[in-house]
Structures are given as structure tokens and as C-alpha cells.
Design a protein around this motif. Structure first.
Motif, mmCIF file in Angstrom:
data_model
loop_
_atom_site.group_PDB
_atom_site.id
_atom_site.type_symbol
_atom_site.label_atom_id
_atom_site.label_comp_id
_atom_site.label_asym_id
_atom_site.label_seq_id
_atom_site.Cartn_x
_atom_site.Cartn_y
_atom_site.Cartn_z
ATOM 1 N N TYR A 8 0.383 2.460 16.618
ATOM 2 C CA TYR A 8 1.364 1.880 15.697
ATOM 3 C C TYR A 8 0.846 2.134 14.280
ATOM 4 O O TYR A 8 0.745 1.239 13.452
ATOM 5 C CB TYR A 8 1.569 0.380 15.932
ATOM 6 C CG TYR A 8 1.954 -0.003 17.343
ATOM 7 C CD1 TYR A 8 3.279 0.071 17.754
ATOM 8 C CD2 TYR A 8 0.998 -0.439 18.251
ATOM 9 C CE1 TYR A 8 3.644 -0.292 19.038
ATOM 10 C CE2 TYR A 8 1.349 -0.800 19.543
ATOM 11 C CZ TYR A 8 2.675 -0.728 19.944
ATOM 12 O OH TYR A 8 3.021 -1.086 21.212
ATOM 13 N N ALA A 9 0.526 3.370 13.998
ATOM 14 C CA ALA A 9 -0.261 3.753 12.831
ATOM 15 C C ALA A 9 0.408 3.482 11.485
ATOM 16 O O ALA A 9 -0.290 3.312 10.491
ATOM 17 C CB ALA A 9 -0.658 5.222 12.943
ATOM 18 N N GLY A 10 1.728 3.474 11.400
ATOM 19 C CA GLY A 10 2.396 3.199 10.120
ATOM 20 C C GLY A 10 2.061 4.241 9.072
ATOM 21 O O GLY A 10 2.447 5.394 9.185
ATOM 22 N N THR A 11 1.290 3.864 8.062
ATOM 23 C CA THR A 11 0.864 4.818 7.020
ATOM 24 C C THR A 11 -0.415 5.541 7.405
ATOM 25 O O THR A 11 -0.821 6.474 6.718
ATOM 26 C CB THR A 11 0.619 4.097 5.676
ATOM 27 O OG1 THR A 11 -0.466 3.183 5.835
ATOM 28 C CG2 THR A 11 1.866 3.395 5.178
ATOM 29 N N GLY A 12 -1.059 5.076 8.470
ATOM 30 C CA GLY A 12 -2.328 5.663 8.887
ATOM 31 C C GLY A 12 -3.520 5.068 8.166
ATOM 32 O O GLY A 12 -4.633 5.577 8.258
ATOM 33 N N GLN A 18 5.687 11.329 8.962
ATOM 34 C CA GLN A 18 5.704 12.113 7.719
ATOM 35 C C GLN A 18 4.676 11.553 6.718
ATOM 36 O O GLN A 18 3.939 12.311 6.090
ATOM 37 C CB GLN A 18 7.110 12.092 7.122
ATOM 38 C CG GLN A 18 7.265 12.948 5.895
ATOM 39 C CD GLN A 18 8.706 12.950 5.395
ATOM 40 O OE1 GLN A 18 9.521 12.080 5.727
ATOM 41 N NE2 GLN A 18 9.032 13.937 4.586
ATOM 42 N N ILE A 19 4.629 10.241 6.588
ATOM 43 C CA ILE A 19 3.677 9.597 5.673
ATOM 44 C C ILE A 19 2.245 9.842 6.130
ATOM 45 O O ILE A 19 1.373 10.175 5.318
ATOM 46 C CB ILE A 19 3.974 8.085 5.558
ATOM 47 C CG1 ILE A 19 5.303 7.868 4.845
ATOM 48 C CG2 ILE A 19 2.844 7.349 4.842
ATOM 49 C CD1 ILE A 19 5.857 6.462 5.001
ATOM 50 N N ILE A 20 1.987 9.683 7.424
ATOM 51 C CA ILE A 20 0.637 9.899 7.948
ATOM 52 C C ILE A 20 0.190 11.329 7.671
ATOM 53 O O ILE A 20 -0.924 11.563 7.184
ATOM 54 C CB ILE A 20 0.580 9.598 9.469
ATOM 55 C CG1 ILE A 20 0.822 8.111 9.726
ATOM 56 C CG2 ILE A 20 -0.763 10.043 10.054
ATOM 57 C CD1 ILE A 20 1.138 7.774 11.171
ATOM 58 N N ASN A 21 1.051 12.299 7.980
ATOM 59 C CA ASN A 21 0.690 13.703 7.748
ATOM 60 C C ASN A 21 0.408 13.964 6.268
ATOM 61 O O ASN A 21 -0.547 14.668 5.932
ATOM 62 C CB ASN A 21 1.783 14.632 8.275
ATOM 63 C CG ASN A 21 1.708 14.804 9.768
ATOM 64 O OD1 ASN A 21 0.629 14.926 10.345
ATOM 65 N ND2 ASN A 21 2.844 14.801 10.426
#
Length: 182
Positions: free
Chosen positions: A44-48, A73-76
């Protein structure tokens, strides 16, 4: 570490809720050097933010899992901005379908630290603890950290996962479980 992108993107009808800087700093102070050379799983990483913080503190590598296209997209983007592309993998998966995909995607990988940060008030944490206990992806003495609303109640034991500590920071609570396999 300051997370490069704190987004207000929708995550399955809810806003992505990154772990507050103060709570994240406290968490990493508690786990200390455990993160060094760790293989990290951020569920459930969200923004990472949690996995990225681990990488910035010398974790060997991290896998991030979230079902939201916006979160992915945010995590990448954050991985790229932090320069961790060679040490990070990102999976777009619905965790309600289980973790078996990890053994297929990353055969022979065992995680030493797992961060579980599901949406609050959805009763997902205990089920994910059970899933982690049943799936052969944890190191013998793995640390599982659940982030949940501070008022949540989580079990003291789930199979081989034992609650060893619990902390509260405002509305955020952390539950620390250790794997008891030898």
C-alpha cells in the motif's frame, strides 16, 4: 529524507496519505540500523515514502506495491528523482488478491522489512498480517511494521508474527511484528 512528491492524488476514491515526516522520522529512529542492507517491501505504498526512506538509509533494495495508477506514477517519479532506479521495483497490484505474485515475480527473494500502510479504517491490516504469515516471502527474523490509525486494535500474534512494540504519534500508530521462524 524529504519525499520529493507529496501528492493529493486520489487513491481508489481516497487521497494518498503519505506518512507524516515526524512519524516517519520516529519510525526510522526506532528501527535504526535494521534497515541497513535490508530487502524492503512497501505494501500500500502510496507515494513510496517508507520504502524510499529505507533506500536512503542503505537498504539494499525495495519493492513497492500499490493498486492506484496515480500512486504508481508518483512512486516511479520519486524513485527516479532520488536516483534509486537500480535498487527499486514497482508493482501495480490489488493486494486484496494476495501476495503470491511476489514469489512468481521475485523468486528466491525474502524480505527482511515489510511496511504495511493500508487506508485507515478499512480493516486491512490484520488480513495482511495473516497473508504475510502464510506466504513464504519473509526472512527468518523479518520485521513487519503496520501503520494504522492510532486507535486501531491489532492482534498480539498472527501465526509466526509476534507483536514486539507499538507506538503512537498523533493519529498515526505503528505496530512492530517479528517473524519467529528459525
Amino acid at each position: 529524507m524529504q519525499t520529493p512528491s507529496k501528492s493529493t492524488a486520489k487513491k481508489s476514491g481516497h487521497r494518498i496519505r503519505p506518512t507524516a515526516d515526524r512519524a516517519r522520522e520516529a519510525l526510522f529512529s526506532i528501527i535504526g540500523r535494521t534497515v541497513e542492507n535490508a530487502t524492503v517491501l512497501d505494501l500500500y505504498a502510496g507515494t513510496g515514502a517508507l520504502g524510499l526512506e529505507a533506500l536512503s538509509r542503505s537498504a539494499e533494495r525495495a519493492a513497492f506495491v500499490d493498486k492506484s495508477p496515480e500512486a504508481i506514477q508518483i512512486i516511479n517519479k520519486n524513485i527516479e528523482l532520488c536516483g534509486f532506479s537500480d535498487r527499486a521495483l514497482v508493482f501495480k497490484r490489488d493486494l486484496s488478491k494476495g501476495l503470491s505474485f511476489l514469489a512468481k515475480q521475485l523468486p528466491g527473494t525474502f524480505f527482511s522489512i515489510v511496511f504495511v500502510d493500508p487506508p485507515y479504517r478499512k480493516d486491512l491490516s490484520a488480513g495482511m498480517l495473516q497473508e504475510l504469515a502464510e506466504t513464504d516471502i519473509l526472512c527468518a527474523e523479518a520485521l513487519v511494521v503496520i501503520e494504522e490509525e492510532a486507535s486501531a486494535e491489532l492482534p498480539a500474534q498472527v501465526a509466526d508474527l509476534t507483536l514486539v512494540d507499538q507506538r503512537r504519534y498523533g493519529e498515526t500508530g505503528f505496530w512492530f511484528y517479528r517473524q519467529n521462524k528459525s
